[in-house]
Design a protein around this motif. Structure first.
Motif, short mmCIF file in Angstrom:
data_model
loop_
_atom_site.label_atom_id
_atom_site.label_comp_id
_atom_site.label_asym_id
_atom_site.label_seq_id
_atom_site.Cartn_x
_atom_site.Cartn_y
_atom_site.Cartn_z
N ILE A 31 -14.73 34.64 60.63
CA ILE A 31 -13.94 34.44 61.84
C ILE A 31 -12.49 34.72 61.48
O ILE A 31 -11.99 34.25 60.45
N SER A 32 -11.82 35.51 62.32
CA SER A 32 -10.45 35.87 62.01
C SER A 32 -9.63 36.03 63.29
O SER A 32 -10.19 36.23 64.37
N GLY A 33 -8.35 35.94 63.15
CA GLY A 33 -7.46 36.11 64.29
C GLY A 33 -6.03 35.77 63.91
O GLY A 33 -5.74 35.44 62.76
N TYR A 75 -13.77 18.40 62.73
CA TYR A 75 -14.40 19.72 62.72
C TYR A 75 -13.59 20.68 61.86
O TYR A 75 -12.93 21.59 62.36
N VAL A 76 -13.66 20.46 60.55
CA VAL A 76 -12.93 21.30 59.60
C VAL A 76 -13.72 22.60 59.39
O VAL A 76 -14.92 22.57 59.08
N LEU A 77 -13.04 23.73 59.53
CA LEU A 77 -13.66 25.04 59.37
C LEU A 77 -13.36 25.65 58.00
O LEU A 77 -14.23 26.27 57.40
N GLU A 105 -24.44 26.67 56.85
CA GLU A 105 -25.04 25.36 56.59
C GLU A 105 -24.34 24.25 57.38
O GLU A 105 -24.85 23.14 57.48
N ILE A 106 -23.16 24.57 57.89
CA ILE A 106 -22.43 23.62 58.73
C ILE A 106 -22.68 24.03 60.18
O ILE A 106 -22.20 25.09 60.61
N SER A 107 -23.37 23.23 60.93
CA SER A 107 -23.87 23.64 62.25
C SER A 107 -22.75 24.00 63.22
O SER A 107 -22.84 24.99 63.94
N TYR A 108 -21.65 23.22 63.24
CA TYR A 108 -20.61 23.50 64.22
C TYR A 108 -19.84 24.77 63.88
O TYR A 108 -19.30 25.43 64.78
N VAL A 109 -19.79 25.16 62.60
CA VAL A 109 -19.15 26.43 62.23
C VAL A 109 -20.02 27.59 62.70
O VAL A 109 -19.53 28.59 63.25
N LYS A 110 -21.32 27.47 62.50
CA LYS A 110 -22.25 28.50 62.97
C LYS A 110 -22.20 28.62 64.49
O LYS A 110 -22.18 29.73 65.04
N ASP A 111 -22.16 27.48 65.18
CA ASP A 111 -22.08 27.50 66.65
C ASP A 111 -20.79 28.15 67.13
O ASP A 111 -20.79 28.90 68.13
N ASN A 115 -20.37 31.41 69.59
CA ASN A 115 -19.60 31.32 70.82
C ASN A 115 -18.48 32.35 70.89
O ASN A 115 -18.16 32.87 71.96
N ILE A 116 -17.87 32.63 69.74
CA ILE A 116 -16.84 33.66 69.71
C ILE A 116 -17.46 35.04 69.94
O ILE A 116 -16.92 35.87 70.68
#
Length: 204
Positions: A31-33, A75-77, A105-111, A115-116
């Motif tokens: 993920i980048s921006g 929610y640390v990325l 392995e971290i579900s919210y990072v994958k989600d 979404n992006i």
């Protein structure tokens, strides 16, 4: 243009046009921006607009920056400091760029990554402090312009869903202080009548 000394207060600011990306590279997902962009005038923040100078990050504290989802510490990325280097930060001619690998392995990072990819999340925000005398205010025809000239530090960069605010109390207070010290001058009424002009000259 006036320089204004401000208190050391953390602010959060939103950038919508960020060229945000979720990408695959060599079998890994990233993920980048851009957390911020130089020279891009903001929308109206409540009577004033804002722009960031290219030199504003010179000497800024980037020693401990965390990527969060929605600025939520739960929610640390990714993170970059003396002991962790999972967050890439680059200051270039465009602004402050960030990139991190997606840990599936971290579900919210994958989600977040999914979404992006789908375009459900396409905004980015960052938390910062400005140095004392690190901003200037300019009065313009229809509004005011706040120019950020020197950041004290950047503390988090965050992909965000739908932020509830773009400005903060400290920016509004600084704006009000500037307006109080630089009141708008009411233009003098033009004298169009010759007799009125003669009368005013006679009184003077």
């Amino acid at each position: 243009m006036n320089t204004l000394t401000i208190k050391n207060t953390k602010e959060v600011r939103l950038f919508e046009d960020i060229e945000f990306r979720a990408e695959d590279e060599d079998g890994k997902k990233y993920i980048s921006g851009y957390a911020l962009k130089f020279g891009m005038e903001s929308k109206d923040l409540g009577g004033f607009r804002e722009i960031i100078e290219p030199s504003s990050l010179d000497g800024a504290d980037l020693s401990d920056v965390v990527a969060l989802f929605n600025h939520n510490m739960n929610y640390v990325l990714a993170r970059k400091n003396d002991t962790v280097d999972t967050l890439q930060l680059v200051v270039d001619e465009t602004g402050l760029y960030y990139r991190f690998e997606v840990d599936e392995e971290i579900s919210y990072v994958k989600d977040l990554y999914l979404n992006i990819r789908k375009g459900n999340i396409n905004k980015s925000s960052f938390a910062f402090r400005i140095k004392e005398d690190g901003q200037t205010w300019t009065k313009r025809d229809s509004d005011y312009l706040r120019t950020i000239t020197s950041f004290k530090g950047i503390y988090d960069v965050s992909p965000v869903t739908n932020p509830a605010y773009d400005n903060t109390d400290s920016a509004v207070r600084a704006f009000e202080e500037f307006k109080e010290s630089n009141p708008i001058q009411t233009p003098k009424k033009e004298i169009t009548n010759l007799n009125e002009l003669k009368l005013k000259l006679a009184i003077a």
